[in-house]
Each structure stands twice: as structure tokens, then as C-alpha cells.
Design a protein around this motif. Sequence first.
Motif: not given
Length: 221
Positions: A133-150, A169-174
Motif C-alpha cells: 500500500i501507498g500511504v499519503g500524502p506524508m507532506y504537502s505536495t504540488k505534484t498531485k492537484a487533487d491530493a488528499h489532506a496531509v 508500506i511506502v509513504g508518498i507525497g512531499g
Amino acid sequence: MIMKIGDALKVYFVMGSTNCRDLDPEKTLYEALEGGVTLFQFREKGVGCLVGHECIYLGNSLRKLCKQYKVPFIVNDDIELAIELGADGVHIGQDDRDPLLTRKQIGHDKWLGISTHSVEEAKQAVKDGANYIGVGPMYSTKTKADAHAVVGPELITQIRTSGLSDFPIVGIGGITLENATNVYKAGANGVAIISGISQAKSPEQAAAAFRKIGEDSKSKS
Ligand code: 3NM
């Protein structure tokens, strides 16, 4: 597949043509592989992304590069493309497609990764047959426009203590060179990165630095 998925997740580079900076996608991935990324996801998404034959052509080149480096190749979301490119796995989001149907389509030889944003989604993904599973976003990200809240690295720790102590498990986002250690320390097998490598002045040096952080975190755990 020979490689264990938990190990492959250590430095997971995610990229499509729209994520690259000065270099073209092939050169960017080549540098990232030289630097030591352990898994790659072809994610051709967003405004200006390639479609049709152009997308397949780029996917084929990137797939070949990964083969040369014996790095598994994952395709984001597009099952037909994954099969056509002979990918090692598919990654889907919560809203992309049905995981059970996806598993039926890809069979049991390919890895299935699912994005999650809560303990409940993580548990459901495991029930639905995810290999990681990917878990995210770990931190704020500009890469994914519709990202979930951190959600922060704390969510990984919560998922670990909720009964998924050994699940890949892999962390993703920012994730950056400055904060990657926190993600490993929270219990992740690895970090998934787009801009931290694709937008770096030297993708090779960035990848090598992430790899070193991953190795150092492992030796301390
Ligand atoms: N998925 P960067 S965050 C593709 O939270 C993606 O599931 C996310 O890009 C999630 O490393 C994200 O540049 C973008 O922040 C990651």
C-alpha cells in the motif's frame, strides 16, 4: 518475481513525461536508476500527458531501461498499458478502479499497489489483495492537484500498530531529502518520490542521496 516487494519499495521513483525538468523522461529515469532507485512507476497523468502510441512508445523505452537495471516496473492505473508493456505490477488509487476486478485482470503474477489515506483504507486494501500500500500524502505536495489532506508519517505508525506490522508500506507525497528519514522511522519500508528526483538538478545525485538515507535508516532500525 524474484525480488521481495518490501525491499523493492525502499526508493520508489514515480514519474511521467510531465514531471521532468531539464532532462527528457528517458534520461531522467536513466539517471535515477544510476543513482540507485529500487522500483519505478510509470505515471503518465495530468495536463499535457502523452496518450495513445506516444504513451506506449515512452512506456516501452522506460520499461527497457528498468529491465537493464533489474528494477521492477509498475504502471499507474492503466491495466491494458501494464499488460502491453509486460509490467511487473499495477498501482491504483481509491477512485481509479475496483481492486478485485483489477486483480482478476492482471492475475497473480503482477504486484498490485493501492493508495490509502487512513487505517480503514489500508485494512481494506489488504483484504482486497494488495501486495503493497501507498500511504499519503506524508507532506504537502504540488505534484498531485487533487491530493488528499496531509496525513503525515504518523499514519504509517498507526497502520503498523493496527495489525499490519509486516505488510509492505511506502509513504508518498512531499517527500524530500530533508524529511525522508521521518517516513522510514515511522515504519515505512520505503519512500515514493516524484519531484524530489524528477525535478532535482541532478536526478542521479538525488536518487543516490535517497538511497543512502534508506540504507542508513535500515541499519538503525
Ligand atoms: N500520490 P511528490 S501524493 C502521486 O497521497 C501521489 O496518494 C499521493 O509527488 C498520495 O513526490 C502524490 O512530488 C504526489 O510530492 C507525489
